[in-house]
Design an enzyme around this catalytic site. Structure first.
Site, PDB file in Angstrom:
ATOM      1  N   SER A 229      -0.760 -13.338   4.607  1.00 57.99           N
ATOM      2  CA  SER A 229      -1.042 -12.122   5.381  1.00 57.99           C
ATOM      3  C   SER A 229      -1.535 -12.376   6.794  1.00 57.99           C
ATOM      4  O   SER A 229      -0.481 -12.793   7.684  1.00 57.99           O
ATOM      5  CB  SER A 229      -1.912 -11.330   4.450  1.00 57.99           C
ATOM      6  OG  SER A 229      -2.170  -9.993   4.795  1.00 57.99           O
ATOM      7  N   ASP A 453       5.777  -5.768  -1.646  1.00 57.49           N
ATOM      8  CA  ASP A 453       4.572  -5.989  -1.243  1.00 57.49           C
ATOM      9  C   ASP A 453       3.789  -4.669  -0.417  1.00 57.49           C
ATOM     10  O   ASP A 453       4.569  -4.467   0.569  1.00 57.49           O
ATOM     11  CB  ASP A 453       4.555  -7.219  -0.060  1.00 57.49           C
ATOM     12  CG  ASP A 453       3.253  -7.797   0.451  1.00 57.49           C
ATOM     13  OD1 ASP A 453       2.223  -7.108   0.504  1.00 57.49           O
ATOM     14  OD2 ASP A 453       3.000  -8.825   0.383  1.00 57.49           O
ATOM     15  N   HIS A 481       0.975  -8.314  -3.317  1.00 54.90           N
ATOM     16  CA  HIS A 481       0.839  -8.804  -2.078  1.00 54.90           C
ATOM     17  C   HIS A 481       0.920 -10.384  -1.943  1.00 54.90           C
ATOM     18  O   HIS A 481       0.168 -11.091  -2.814  1.00 54.90           O
ATOM     19  CB  HIS A 481      -0.664  -8.484  -1.234  1.00 54.90           C
ATOM     20  CG  HIS A 481      -0.618  -8.681   0.099  1.00 54.90           C
ATOM     21  ND1 HIS A 481       0.177  -8.821   0.803  1.00 54.90           N
ATOM     22  CD2 HIS A 481      -1.946  -9.130   0.458  1.00 54.90           C
ATOM     23  CE1 HIS A 481      -0.415  -9.101   2.000  1.00 54.90           C
ATOM     24  NE2 HIS A 481      -1.549  -9.590   1.863  1.00 54.90           N
TER      25      HIS A 481
END
Length: 514
Positions: A229, A453, A481
């Site tokens: 991320s 996502d 995610h």
């Protein structure tokens, strides 16, 4: 409109995968990392930092294995070696086979999530069980985060008031904006007063320079790195600054560094709307769904529930009030992972029956809050990084973003944006910029994108892989995610072969569900 991105719910994702990812056997007597620091290539004036020794102490982790904890000293200001120091907390889970190939650094996202906690709680979940055998897995708390020299703002009671108090004035009125501005200004002042002067230096660029320092101090000629991320942005920034030091780098759940902050927020709203649609489809097919009818009817029922708590917030057992903003946050917290959908159904059922406690449990998972206490400073660090990394957007960009949210995220749109941006009240101007990262000269970099996502939409990973001169896109078809270590053998095998043996895919790779 809030600048920046919603952080990865690292604690929640770790909890979901912890039990299944325990590592295998390890040496009976683990030995602390002992490779000589790599001082060559150190920035002028900072050679002593690069050549420092670490006083490792044996510590414990939840997985099997040998763990060592230590502190690395970094300069507060990477433009001035005489401006003072700060501490970087580091944990190393040594290679299980006793013959380490080197360090594999991991960052769980954020900005503001603790890499020390990630590796301590489940090193196997952080990097997958195979890579535990041959790499020393290194978790670190970036500057401003956790056990490193940290951003400090409010005590728990004051943080509760900042996050959960509902303004008295109606949404969209000047009076409400005034209340929110006063709250944001007080929070920003507290961060400045309680953080020991570090706020101007809490930037991703400085954190990337710290990462190169840690690489060198641990004795690695090249960086091996797995960033999730926001960790993809940290890794890409590293590659921009130190392309010659890039080794085997994997960026999972990529961020597009070129788009404005307001558009980032708008695209995330659309991502969570898409994840919500997938959840509702799944929910309506089961027996315990709090909604009924067709998909459109279920979405309307949820929107009605949001409107109802907006008009009449629900009291929780701890005294907090669940309004629409908190309900949205609880829903978003659950949408990070398909494994949380059943929990979301239960929490929504309880809300419809007038009980918000389960929903607040999801909210608290996002903020890493437990029993009235905050287990880390991730919320404060998240604000500090984003306010320094993201320049303010022009009014036309903000208007464009709001229009996108209204069109692409109708469920969340009424509650997504705010008339007040915390970063407008931040005591220091942003130093970051939004531009493509090419990292010319870097070794091959894998970028993983998941097709649905919600937090880092697939198009961002595709854009990042396209921008990077050596980028290779790994597509995971699926929900949730990030993509590595989520049960997709194609993704996992590709990453392990690259990190373990240096096998570089000949081109982009598509990994279908399953």
């Amino acid at each position: 409109m809030i600048r920046g991105v919603l952080r990865r719910a690292a604690a929640a994702v770790l909890a979901a995968g912890l039990a299944a990812m325990l590592a295998g056997c390890t040496p009976r007597t683990p030995v602390a990392p002992d490779r000589a620091p790599v001082v060559s290539g150190a920035p002028a004036g900072f050679e002593d930092y690069y050549g420092q020794d670490v006083a490792w102490e044996q510590c414990t982790g939840f997985d099997d294995g040998g763990y060592f904890c230590g502190t690395i000293t970094a300069p507060r200001d990477w433009t001035d070696p005489d401006a003072g120091d700060l501490d970087l907390a580091v944990i190393v889970r040594v290679a299980s086979n006793g013959e380490s190939k080197g360090s594999l650094f991991v960052n769980p996202g954020g900005p503001g999530a603790s890499g020390v906690d990630m590796v301590r709680q489940s090193a196997g979940f952080a990097v997958g069980p195979k890579l535990l055998q041959s790499y020393d897995v290194v978790g670190f708390d970036p500057r401003g985060v956790g056990r490193s020299t940290a951003v400090r703002c409010l005590d728990a009671a004051a943080m509760d008031r900042y996050l959960f108090d509902i303004p008295a004035a109606p949404r969209g009125t000047p009076e409400r904006a005034g209340e929110q501005r006063q709250s944001a200004a007080a929070f920003a002042r507290a961060c400045d007063a309680n953080s020991g002067g570090i706020l101007p230096f809490i930037t991703t660029e400085n954190a990337a320079r710290d990462l190169d320092l840690m690489r060198a101090v641990l004795g690695d000629e090249k960086l091996a790195y797995l960033g999730y991320s926001y960790g993809s942005f940290l890794g890409a920034t590293y590659a921009k600054l130190f392309p010659q030091n890039v080794g085997r780098v994997v960026l999972d759940g990529g961020l597009d560094p070129s788009i404005p902050g307001a558009i980032v927020g708008a695209r995330q709203a659309a991502g969570f709307q898409s994840a919500l649609d997938a959840y509702l489809t799944w929910c309506l097919a089961g027996s315990d769904c709090p909604f009924d009818g067709a998909q459109d009817a279920a979405q309307q029922q949820l929107e009605d529930a949001l409107a109802a708590v907006e008009a009449s917030p629900l009291p929780a057992s701890d005294g907090r009030m669940l309004g629409a903003d908190a309900l949205v946050m609880g829903i978003i917290s659950a949408l990070y992972s398909e494994g949380s959908w059943a929990t979301l159904s239960s929490a929504l059922t309880a809300v419809l029956e007038g009980d918000p406690d389960e929903m607040f449990a999801l909210v608290d998972r996002y903020y890493n809050r437990y029993d009235g206490s905050y287990l880390d400073n991730s919320t404060e660090a998240f604000s500090a990084y984003n306010c320094m990394d993201y320049p303010a957007d022009p009014a036309d960009v903000v208007a464009e973003a709001e229009a996108q949210v209204a069109e692409d995220a109708p469920t969340f749109a009424p509650y997504w944006s705010s008339d007040v941006d915390l970063c407008d009240e931040w005591p220091y101007p942003p130093t970051g910029s939004r531009s493509e990262i090419t990292a010319d000269g870097a070794a091959p970099i894998l970028v993983i994108g998941t097709t649905n996502d919600p937090a880092t939409p697939y198009e961002w990973s595709a854009a990042l892989a396209e921008q990077l001169s050596s980028g290779i896109l790994i597509t995971r078809v699926g929900e949730g995610h990030t993509g590595f270590n989520k049960g997709n053998a194609c993704v996992d095998d590709t990453v392990v072969a690259y990190v373990e043996d240096g096998e570089v895919p000949t081109g982009d790779v598509r990994c279908d569900a399953g």
